[in-house]
Each structure stands twice: as C-alpha cells, then as structure tokens.
Design an enzyme around this catalytic site. Structure first.
Site, PDB file in Angstrom:
ATOM      1  N   LYS A  98      -4.304   9.298  -8.567  1.00 12.87           N
ATOM      2  CA  LYS A  98      -4.602   8.132  -7.727  1.00 12.87           C
ATOM      3  C   LYS A  98      -6.077   7.795  -7.885  1.00 12.87           C
ATOM      4  CE  LYS A  98      -3.905   6.205  -3.128  1.00 12.87           C
ATOM      5  NZ  LYS A  98      -5.238   5.687  -2.897  1.00 12.87           N
ATOM      6  N   CYS A 154     -50.276  -0.109  -0.380  1.00  6.98           N
ATOM      7  CA  CYS A 154     -49.693   0.983   0.413  1.00  6.98           C
ATOM      8  C   CYS A 154     -49.628   2.240  -0.455  1.00  6.98           C
ATOM      9  CB  CYS A 154     -48.296   0.595   0.878  1.00  6.98           C
ATOM     10  SG  CYS A 154     -47.384   1.959   1.641  1.00  6.98           S
ATOM     11  N   LYS A 208      -3.018  12.930  -0.638  1.00  2.00           N
ATOM     12  CA  LYS A 208      -4.482  12.835  -0.599  1.00  2.00           C
ATOM     13  C   LYS A 208      -5.100  14.225  -0.695  1.00  2.00           C
ATOM     14  CE  LYS A 208      -6.189   8.996   0.113  1.00  2.00           C
ATOM     15  NZ  LYS A 208      -6.186   8.059   1.166  1.00  2.00           N
ATOM     16  N   SER A 219       0.872  -1.180   0.000  1.00  3.02           N
ATOM     17  CA  SER A 219       0.000   0.000   0.000  1.00  3.02           C
ATOM     18  C   SER A 219       0.909   1.230   0.000  1.00  3.02           C
ATOM     19  CB  SER A 219      -0.955  -0.026   1.183  1.00  3.02           C
ATOM     20  OG  SER A 219      -0.239   0.125   2.361  1.00  3.02           O
TER      21      SER A 219
HETATM   22  S1  IVH Z   1       1.183   2.374  -6.661  1.00  3.70           S
HETATM   23  C1  IVH Z   1       3.885   0.116  -4.159  1.00  3.70           C
HETATM   24  N1  IVH Z   1      -0.118   3.986  -8.266  1.00  3.70           N
HETATM   25  O1  IVH Z   1      -3.731   3.122  -4.150  1.00  3.70           O
HETATM   26  C2  IVH Z   1       2.931   0.705  -5.104  1.00  3.70           C
HETATM   27  N2  IVH Z   1      -1.325   2.896  -6.534  1.00  3.70           N
HETATM   28  O2  IVH Z   1      -3.100   3.359  -1.322  1.00  3.70           O
HETATM   29  C3  IVH Z   1       1.551   0.618  -4.639  1.00  3.70           C
HETATM   30  N3  IVH Z   1      -3.722   3.370  -6.522  1.00  3.70           N
HETATM   31  O3  IVH Z   1      -3.514  -0.315  -3.496  1.00  3.70           O
HETATM   32  C4  IVH Z   1       0.577   1.134  -5.574  1.00  3.70           C
HETATM   33  N4  IVH Z   1      -3.729   4.709  -8.276  1.00  3.70           N
HETATM   34  O4  IVH Z   1      -5.079   0.468  -5.354  1.00  3.70           O
HETATM   35  C5  IVH Z   1      -0.195   3.159  -7.206  1.00  3.70           C
HETATM   36  N5  IVH Z   1      -1.160   5.395  -9.777  1.00  3.70           N
HETATM   37  C6  IVH Z   1      -1.221   4.579  -8.731  1.00  3.70           C
HETATM   38  C7  IVH Z   1      -2.450   4.312  -8.072  1.00  3.70           C
HETATM   39  C8  IVH Z   1      -2.440   3.466  -6.959  1.00  3.70           C
HETATM   40  C9  IVH Z   1      -4.460   4.132  -7.343  1.00  3.70           C
HETATM   41  C10 IVH Z   1      -4.225   2.625  -5.355  1.00  3.70           C
HETATM   42  C11 IVH Z   1      -3.862   1.162  -5.362  1.00  3.70           C
HETATM   43  C12 IVH Z   1      -3.163   0.906  -4.074  1.00  3.70           C
HETATM   44  C13 IVH Z   1      -3.624   2.061  -3.237  1.00  3.70           C
HETATM   45  C14 IVH Z   1      -2.616   2.367  -2.177  1.00  3.70           C
END
Ligand code: IVH
Length: 672
Positions: free
Chosen positions: A112, A426, A309, A78
C-alpha cells in the site's frame, strides 16, 4: 525529415517504457535529453501539428489558471483498515458469511503505497484525462501534470480497449524526497514534511514545468470504467495492465490462502524500510473478480478488500519547549524540543514544525503530550497533540514579533508561509549565509565547520562570505582550539576555493530559489559572472528549468546594492570562478569562447551570427573586457573595436569568423 521525426518519437517512447516501467534503461539521461531536444527542433521546423502522444508533449503546456473539477464515472472508493492479524482473519470470516462460501479463497496482496490516488482515462489507447481522487466522487483535472510523469504511457501498447480508466498511486522515492528537500533548504524554501506531501504538492502545481522537475512515479492497482473485460481475476487484471505498458508493482503476490497472506504481511512489514518508497501497509484483495462483484461495497469501501496498516513508527512524548530558529534567508522555523524518545531505531529529541501555519493547524503547545513520527524515515515530525482537551494547557504558540537572535522586526510577506527577520546583518543570517557559502554544494571549504563560523562571526573577523578570503593565519590562530597546522590548511583550502567552478559560486551565493540545478543551467548559459549579473528576465526564462519565480529572484539578487557590493568585494578578494567545461559530446574549439559583436555583418543578421556561435559551443556577450576571446567586427564598427585593440582581444572579420567555424567543424570530424 518526417521519417526521422517518427523514428525519434518511437525510440524515445520505447526508451521511457524500458527505463521507467521495465527498469531496463537503453539510453543514458544525457542521450535521452539530446534526442528529445532534437525531436523538438525537428517538430518545430516541420511546421506540422504534433500528436499528443509525442514524447515532446510531456511538458510544454502553459501554466494553468486553476484546476477544473471532474466527476469520476465510477466512484473511487477508499479501503477499510485492519490493524492486526486478528482483524485480517475477521475479514475472511465476513466474506465467507456474506457469500456463504466454504471453498478456498485466493487473494492478491499489494504493497500500500503512501502517495495519492489518481485515475487515468485512455480513449482509443491515448491518454486523454487524468484526475485526482478528490473526495472519491469528484476530483481535480491534473492531465497536464500527469503527462510529465515519464512512467505513465501517453499511448497504450498492443490492443487497448476503447475506453480504459486506470487507477493507481502517484508517489515519489524517499531519496528523491530527501534530495529535493535538501535543495529547497539550500535555496531558502520551505521543506515538505514527507514524501506524500511532496507528491501531492507536485501534482497540484499550476506550472507543469515544476511537476516535470519532480521525479514522480506511478503504479496502477485497478480500473474504473472499462469498455471490455480485461481479465477474470485481480492478478490477471494487473498482468493485462502491464501488457498495455502500464507500470505495475512487481512486489505484488498471489496468495492461495489466508496463511500465505499473513506470511506476506509479516515479510512486508519487516522489509518495508528496505524499499525505495514509503508504504504504510499492504492491501489484501479477493482475487476472483466474479466474487468481488458479488461482494460489492458498503458505504465507501468494497467488501472484497482490506488495508492492513503497519504499526506506525510513531511514539508519544512531551514537548518541552517550542524554539524558533533563524535560517539563511531569515525564515523563522519553529522547532519542538522533545523529551527524548526512541523511534524506529533512533533517539529523537527535536522535530521540525515547519512554519507557523503548521503549528497552528496542529495546535502544538509547550508541555503537550504529542505523537511523533519519523517521516520519510528521516525528519521527525509531530503528528498530533494527544491531550488537546486538557484544562491546564499552556497558551497557544505565537511567533515572536522580534527576531530571537538579533531582536529586529519580524515580518510575514503576503502569500508566504514563512515569517522572516528583516535584518540582513542578523548574526543568524550572516552565520547561515557563510555556512552555506562554504558548504559542499557551494565553495566546499573543508575545515570550516559550523562552530568555527560561529567563532569567526562572534569575534568580528568575518561579516560576510568575502571576508573569509581576507583571513590570515594569525587571525585564525587567535581562535579556540585552532592549531598552526589546521590554520595553515584552512588558508590553503580558502585559496583553492577562489577558483571553484562558476556554478558552485552561484549556488554558494544563496540566491533564493536557485539550488544546484538552476545554478548549473545559469553557469552553462552565461559562462562568466559578469554576464549573469547583466542578464535580463527574458533571457533567463529561455533556459530549461528556469521559471518566472527563479528568473525574478536572480534579477532582484543582482540588482540589490548589498549583493553588488559583495560581488565587488569577492572580486577584490581574488575570487575567479572557472567557466564551465563543455559536456561530453559538445567538445568543439569554440566551447567556452566568448564573442562580442559589433558593426554590420554582410549577409548575416546578428541573430544568425549569435546562433552560429552558440551552436558551436561559444557564447555571445555584450561588452568587451579582457576576458573576451573574440570581437566579431562588421562594417562601421563602434567603440568596441577601439576597446578590443586596447585590451588585446582578437578581432575577426566575417571571413575570419567563417574560417574559425570551419576549423571547428574539421576538429569535430577528426574527433570522430
Ligand atoms: S485499492 C476499491 N490498492 O489507499 C479499491 N489502494 O485507503 C481502492 N492505495 O485511495 C483502492 N496502494 O490511494 C488500492 N495497492 C493498492 C493501493 C491503494 C495505495 C491507496 C489509494 C486509496 C487508499 C485507500
């Protein structure tokens, strides 16, 4: 035939890639569907084994019994979170300290996506397995469902490595989320709270046909196990994955330094609502893969990446009341009435709590301070209670035992999340059914708004949808704020609504699990209501997009006495739904014509005759009525011939039938 099959496979594979990955469509949806159907027919006729990367193999797997766990060969990590630019700067500080690095640091920034992480395994270029992230070590095998996502290649392009584990996010566009929720609401089903839940719920379907009906998307952002080095930088890696035919988000950015990163974050946060999908932040990654290696990971997250975030579109407010509303299917939906609060540009004063389980899970109670967010940026939802340990909280929420509208018993059927009022009379159910009947996707009776429906039901003028057609201008003039002109218009609109297309009437009936899509399929197949009413479950199951749940619901609907009465009443009211027009490319002289078969046909089985008729666009029905176009009569015809004579239905012998088919072929040639 083999050449043709091969050519179709290639054409469809290419069309998918162009449409979903390059965003440059080459075929219309209709053409794609037609070619796919043709490919499936040819494959079936050839009797040869079908390779797993044929476009026909995206759906077609049998529903699974359950999901099998799979262990990821490398854990799916994560990300650590950062909530402001200060924390982003700290991230770089940490990296420099850890590496003792003073040179410039290059980063890649990626949106993200708010979906769910999956890993796709390609062996020798073929997609062999797909699994969800799960707890990072072990996920669930969702291969059958992932194969239905048309953006995901079943075979990689150019020279793929022997083994490649691709990682990325499965998600759904916001408009699709809204559309599906609208359809579910229409069909009397529970809605999804946000696009993320919808995407997750769609991937976890046991029946891949359901997943296939949800337009899921995918972007990859990294790799797991790979048998050969693809690149030396993250940016290069994404490029290499793109070259292999995998979808990569074009909104990624290579940033030469931290200031460029911060600019990117600022721009993304400002424009996040202009994107077609939801993002909850941006991921910042060190570009150099050798540096990534040296940085390694902490317990669950790499040191080389940070998830920045965005400020959530969330605000705190107070729950003034939890009300329960009753929907068309009798489902009780708890709704939080909130002290109005301004969130992301709109004032929010209500939030759906979806169902009892949802309220219980979040333990939302009257008087609580709660965090509210706009999910999918439309339907506000309660995220959590802010002061759950407060001493003087009110009692936990309980579903009423009796319907808040009519006082009848409330039941919860096994396996259902919804509590329902059992009283079909109803007033809430009656009003909602009538609104649904007259709504846009239904018979579209303009001028019959919710307030008017309330009045009509409360005054006892209308008790079911059919009553609408017996209304007189005088009835209407007795209502509040109803002038001569609007009354006249409404009567006229209602008259026109008698002749809406069959699919609209089917939608309007509000059969559970039958939204506009299913209604269209049913109308096309059966052509007239009488045939649909007699349809058996197995005939329904033959249709695209109709699974056992829908089929059962249709059969139950038409065998329920109250519904039979309603349909008889509609007929008496002069409702005459129009048979569907043939679609473009299907035009033929037999389109929409109905046939009844009787007697023995020489040299032709019933199934063959039926297939001939259907292929020419006609329909075979079982009973002769005045709406029947032709009776095809063979040797020893039965009473159907007499009946056809009485009703003046055209009777064909085998020769006449063949002549009719030949005419149809000529017609087609003349048309082009
Ligand atoms: S990289 C070690 N890249 O975010 C790399 N994650 O909070 C781990 N996610 O489980 C993931 N967009 O589901 C990466 N461009 C992106 C992403 C991304 C969404 C999600 C993914 C991960 C979660 C982690």
């Amino acid at each position: 035939m083999n050449e043709k099959i091969k050519a179709l496979r290639e054409e469809l594979t290419e069309a998918n890639y162009r449409y979903y990955t390059l965003d440059q469509p080459t075929l219309s949806d209709h053409e794609y569907d037609r070619k796919l159907r043709r490919l499936m027919e040819l494959e079936a006729a050839s009797g040869l084994p079908v390779p797993p990367d044929s476009p026909s193999q995206r759906v077609g797997a049998q529903p699974a019994e359950g999901f099998v766990s799979v262990r990821h060969s490398l854990p799916m990590l994560s990300l650590e979170n950062g909530f402001d630019f200060y924390e982003v700067r700290e991230f770089e500080e940490r990296i420099r300290r850890f590496l003792g690095w003073t040179e410039p640091l290059v980063y890649v920034c990626e949106p993200k996506l708010d979906g769910l992480a999956v890993e796709l395994i390609y062996e020798q270029g073929l997609l062999t397995r797909a699994a969800t992230r799960g707890d990072g070590t072990t996920g669930e095998d969702v291969t059958h469902n992932i194969r239905t996502v048309r953006q995901i290649p079943l075979r990689l392009r150019s020279a793929p490595p022997e083994v490649l584990a691709v990682r990325g996010e499965v998600f759904i566009d916001v408009v699709q989320f809204q559309r599906l929720n609208r359809e579910r609401e229409e069909a009397g089903e529970q809605t999804y709270a946000n696009p993320r839940n919808l995407a997750a719920g769609s991937l976890r379907q046991l029946d891949p046909a359901i997943t296939a009906s949800r337009p899921l998307r995918f972007f990859c952002y990294g790799v797991g196990e790979v048998s050969q080095t693809l690149a030396h930088t993250q940016h290069g890696l994404l490029e290499a994955l793109g070259m292999l035919g995998l979808p990569v988000n074009h909104r990624i950015k290579l940033c030469p330094d931290l200031e460029a990163v911060i600019d990117f974050l600022r721009e993304m946060e400002e424009s996040r609502h202009d994107l077609e999908y939801e993002i909850d932040g941006a991921v910042i990654k060190v570009d150099d893969l050798a540096l990534q290696d040296r940085l390694g990971q902490k317990a669950r997250a790499p040191r080389w990446a940070l998830a920045y975030k965005f400020k959530a579109v969330q605000e705190a407010t107070t729950v003034q009341e939890i009300m329960v509303s009753v929907g068309r299917t009798g489902a009780l939906t708890p709704v939080a009435i909130l002290e109005p609060v301004f969130i992301g540009g709109v004032t929010v004063s209500r939030a759906s709590l979806h169902n009892f389980d949802e309220v219980a899970r979040k333990d939302v109670r009257k008087g609580d301070r709660v965090l509210v967010q706009r999910a999918g940026d439309v339907i506000p939802e309660v995220v959590q209670v802010l002061d759950p340990d407060r001493e003087d909280r009110s009692e936990p929420f309980a579903m009423p035992r009796t319907c808040p509208v009519c006082g009848s018993e409330v039941v919860r059927l096994e396996g259902e999340s919804a509590h329902r009022c059992v009283n079909l009379a109803c007033p809430a159910i009656v009003k909602e059914s009538i609104r649904h009947f007259a709504a846009k996707g239904g018979l579209d009776v303009e001028g019959l708004g919710p307030k008017l429906v309330d009045q009509l039901v409360e005054q006892g003028l209308v008790n079911d949808p059919a009553d609408l057609f017996f209304l007189t201008k005088e009835d209407l003039l007795g209502l509040e704020r109803m002038a001569e002109k609007s009354a006249r218009n409404l009567i006229q609109t209602l008259d026109a609504a008698r002749r809406r297309p069959l699919e609209r009437l089917i939608t309007a009936l509000g059969i559970r699990h039958v939204g506009e899509v299913q209604a269209r399929a049913l109308a096309k197949r059966f052509g007239i209501l009488e045939e649909l009413m007699m349809a058996e479950e197995k005939q329904l199951l033959d249709l695209d997009g109709i699974g056992s749940q829908v089929a059962q619901s249709v059969v139950t609907f038409f065998s329920t006495p109250a519904n039979k009465d309603l349909l008889a009443k509609l007929e008496k009211a002069g409702v005459e739904p129009q048979a569907p027009e043939p679609e473009e490319g299907e035009v033929s002289s037999l389109a929409g014509k109905s046939f009844v078969l009787t007697g023995t046909l020489e040299g032709l089985t019933r199934a063959e005759a039926k297939a001939l008729i259907q292929r020419a666009g006609g329909r075979v029905i079982s009973a002769v009525s005045k709406k029947t176009d032709y009776l095809l009569a063979g040797e020893n015809p039965g009473s159907k011939l007499t009946k056809a004579g009485e009703l003046g239905v055209a009777v064909l012998d085998l020769e006449g039938f063949h002549r009719l088919l030949a005419e149809k072929n000529n017609g087609e040639n003349n048309n082009g």
